[in-house]
Motif scaffolding. Sequence first.
Motif, PDB file in Angstrom:
ATOM      1  N   THR A  89       9.091  -6.799   3.612  1.00  0.00           N
ATOM      2  CA  THR A  89       9.842  -5.589   3.947  1.00  0.00           C
ATOM      3  C   THR A  89       9.549  -4.482   2.935  1.00  0.00           C
ATOM      4  O   THR A  89       9.726  -4.659   1.733  1.00  0.00           O
ATOM      5  N   GLU A 128       8.404  -2.451  13.829  1.00  0.00           N
ATOM      6  CA  GLU A 128       7.271  -1.585  13.523  1.00  0.00           C
ATOM      7  C   GLU A 128       6.620  -2.163  12.280  1.00  0.00           C
ATOM      8  O   GLU A 128       7.275  -2.350  11.254  1.00  0.00           O
ATOM      9  N   GLY A 129       5.332  -2.453  12.348  1.00  0.00           N
ATOM     10  CA  GLY A 129       4.778  -3.077  11.172  1.00  0.00           C
ATOM     11  C   GLY A 129       3.283  -3.275  11.198  1.00  0.00           C
ATOM     12  O   GLY A 129       2.586  -3.005  12.178  1.00  0.00           O
ATOM     13  N   ASN A 186       8.871  -2.117   8.335  1.00  0.00           N
ATOM     14  CA  ASN A 186       9.819  -1.117   7.863  1.00  0.00           C
ATOM     15  C   ASN A 186      11.176  -1.776   7.649  1.00  0.00           C
ATOM     16  O   ASN A 186      11.535  -2.722   8.367  1.00  0.00           O
ATOM     17  N   ASN A 208      15.801   1.743   7.981  1.00  0.00           N
ATOM     18  CA  ASN A 208      14.919   2.873   8.262  1.00  0.00           C
ATOM     19  C   ASN A 208      13.734   2.357   9.081  1.00  0.00           C
ATOM     20  O   ASN A 208      12.590   2.367   8.626  1.00  0.00           O
ATOM     21  N   GLN A 222      10.275   4.424   9.508  1.00  0.00           N
ATOM     22  CA  GLN A 222       9.951   5.308   8.390  1.00  0.00           C
ATOM     23  C   GLN A 222       8.449   5.483   8.178  1.00  0.00           C
ATOM     24  O   GLN A 222       8.019   6.519   7.664  1.00  0.00           O
ATOM     25  N   ALA A 223       7.637   4.504   8.528  1.00  0.00           N
ATOM     26  CA  ALA A 223       6.199   4.604   8.289  1.00  0.00           C
ATOM     27  C   ALA A 223       5.445   3.938   9.428  1.00  0.00           C
ATOM     28  O   ALA A 223       5.992   3.131  10.184  1.00  0.00           O
ATOM     29  N   TYR A 224       4.161   4.309   9.521  1.00  0.00           N
ATOM     30  CA  TYR A 224       3.311   3.690  10.548  1.00  0.00           C
ATOM     31  C   TYR A 224       1.846   3.882  10.163  1.00  0.00           C
ATOM     32  O   TYR A 224       1.514   4.605   9.232  1.00  0.00           O
ATOM     33  N   TRP A 259      -0.569   1.623   9.079  1.00  0.00           N
ATOM     34  CA  TRP A 259      -0.987   1.017   7.820  1.00  0.00           C
ATOM     35  C   TRP A 259      -2.467   0.650   7.865  1.00  0.00           C
ATOM     36  O   TRP A 259      -2.984   0.163   8.866  1.00  0.00           O
ATOM     37  N   SER A 289      -0.433   4.494   4.516  1.00  0.00           N
ATOM     38  CA  SER A 289       0.230   4.750   5.805  1.00  0.00           C
ATOM     39  C   SER A 289       0.746   6.181   5.781  1.00  0.00           C
ATOM     40  O   SER A 289       0.506   6.920   4.828  1.00  0.00           O
ATOM     41  N   THR A 314      12.326   9.327   9.590  1.00  0.00           N
ATOM     42  CA  THR A 314      13.249   8.727   8.628  1.00  0.00           C
ATOM     43  C   THR A 314      14.679   9.165   8.909  1.00  0.00           C
ATOM     44  O   THR A 314      14.935  10.241   9.453  1.00  0.00           O
TER      45      THR A 314
END
Length: 442
Positions: free
Chosen positions: A51, A339-340, A365, A369, A372-374, A376, A386, A391
């Motif tokens: 995480t 999401e990962g 993520n 949150n 928050q990011a994508y 990678w 990433s 957010t």
Amino acid sequence: MRKQSMLVATAIIGLSTIFSPLADSATAEDRTGSNWTREHVSKIELNEQNTAPIINADELEKLDDDYHTWDTWPLKNKDGSVATVNGYKIIFALSAPSDVLPGKVHDIAEIRYFYSKNGKDWVSGGPVFEEGDALGSRQWAGSAMIDENNQIHFFYTATGREGEEPLTYEQRFAKASADVVTSKNGVSFDNWSDHQIILEADGEYYQTKEQGDQGDIAYAFRDPEFFKDPKSGEEYIIFEGNSSGAPADRSCLPEHSGSPEFAEHHEVPEGSVLFNGSIGIAKVTNDDYTEFELLPPLLEANCVNQELERPHIIVKGNQYYLFTDTHFDKFAPGITGPEGLYGFVSDELFGDYEPLNGSGLVIANPEENPFQAYSWLVLPNGTVISFVHFTDIGDLTIGDIGHQPEEFQFDHFGGMPAPSLKIALNQDRSRIVTELGQGVIK
């Protein structure tokens, strides 16, 4: 069209298999892709090793105040290492003006570049391609490689066609080459080749748009990533695709669920057949990277996941680590994942890929949150880059955001590099080691 048996892949990570291991004499054309199964996904659990830390977007800065940037990749050497050209590192990113709503950026995306002496303070160089040269109505993600002659080869997704109305989602791979020019004033490109279409979906191994239009929920043939196999010396393009055929040509098989024991008690909901993500591979067959041979997928997620985005491989400890990104809403009915970043490992490029950590999840993520990011991307030394997505949106989903006021959408969209992470890989396990600075490439 491929026979149905071509969709059946070996169950992995210690589960029962339906194919024996490949003989030494087997070729890439003989193999069938590994399966990411519903059983693997059912094992996903978020923990401190997978995480990501919570991102505080208020502490971060855009690469260029005038532009959103998202999918990002560095210039690499042929061996996959990050290139340094006369002291400069160079990154490329999809971009759109900052006054464009986040939900519209993919409709006008162009590739911009940035350079840095230290791998963390990036200077904008502007658009990569000369105006009017790039193919497609817009350009999506790809990769860039510099060869022994200091020539850069750009591979990108040409989406749609120039001048089309309305926009289409046709996706093809394009390529152009240029010389890189450096000075004390920065980095530029010169002596451009023509842009050429180098690969299109074939309908045999990879679904065409026409096949997908017969009832599927999405279509993908994008994200070309250059890869040189250190064992064989052969060169390839790794990419995101979909397993071939229209929905009526496919079915969910027990092998897509997992082991016989799991499949016996696991119900696959109606509609799962529409999820047919795959990770494809094509072999380079000429010296200027314009001719390729499409090969069977490395990995398929039939009845499991629809989009295995931005796939890429690093080789560590004589093992091949295959990574891909996906969204939580791209999982088939009856299973779920965050999401990962997801990863798989094999002893051979064309071997059986086992999901890392038993499930495939490498970076998620945080639940607080979740978007928050994508996008990678794992570099050979374990640095993971990433971008900041959305957010602090509370209980909203990505689908909800487009219905919010424009001010809300702009306030919660990042469109900039996220803090880089460092991961460690050990056989079939991975863990997050630490968080690095924003956009840092070690």
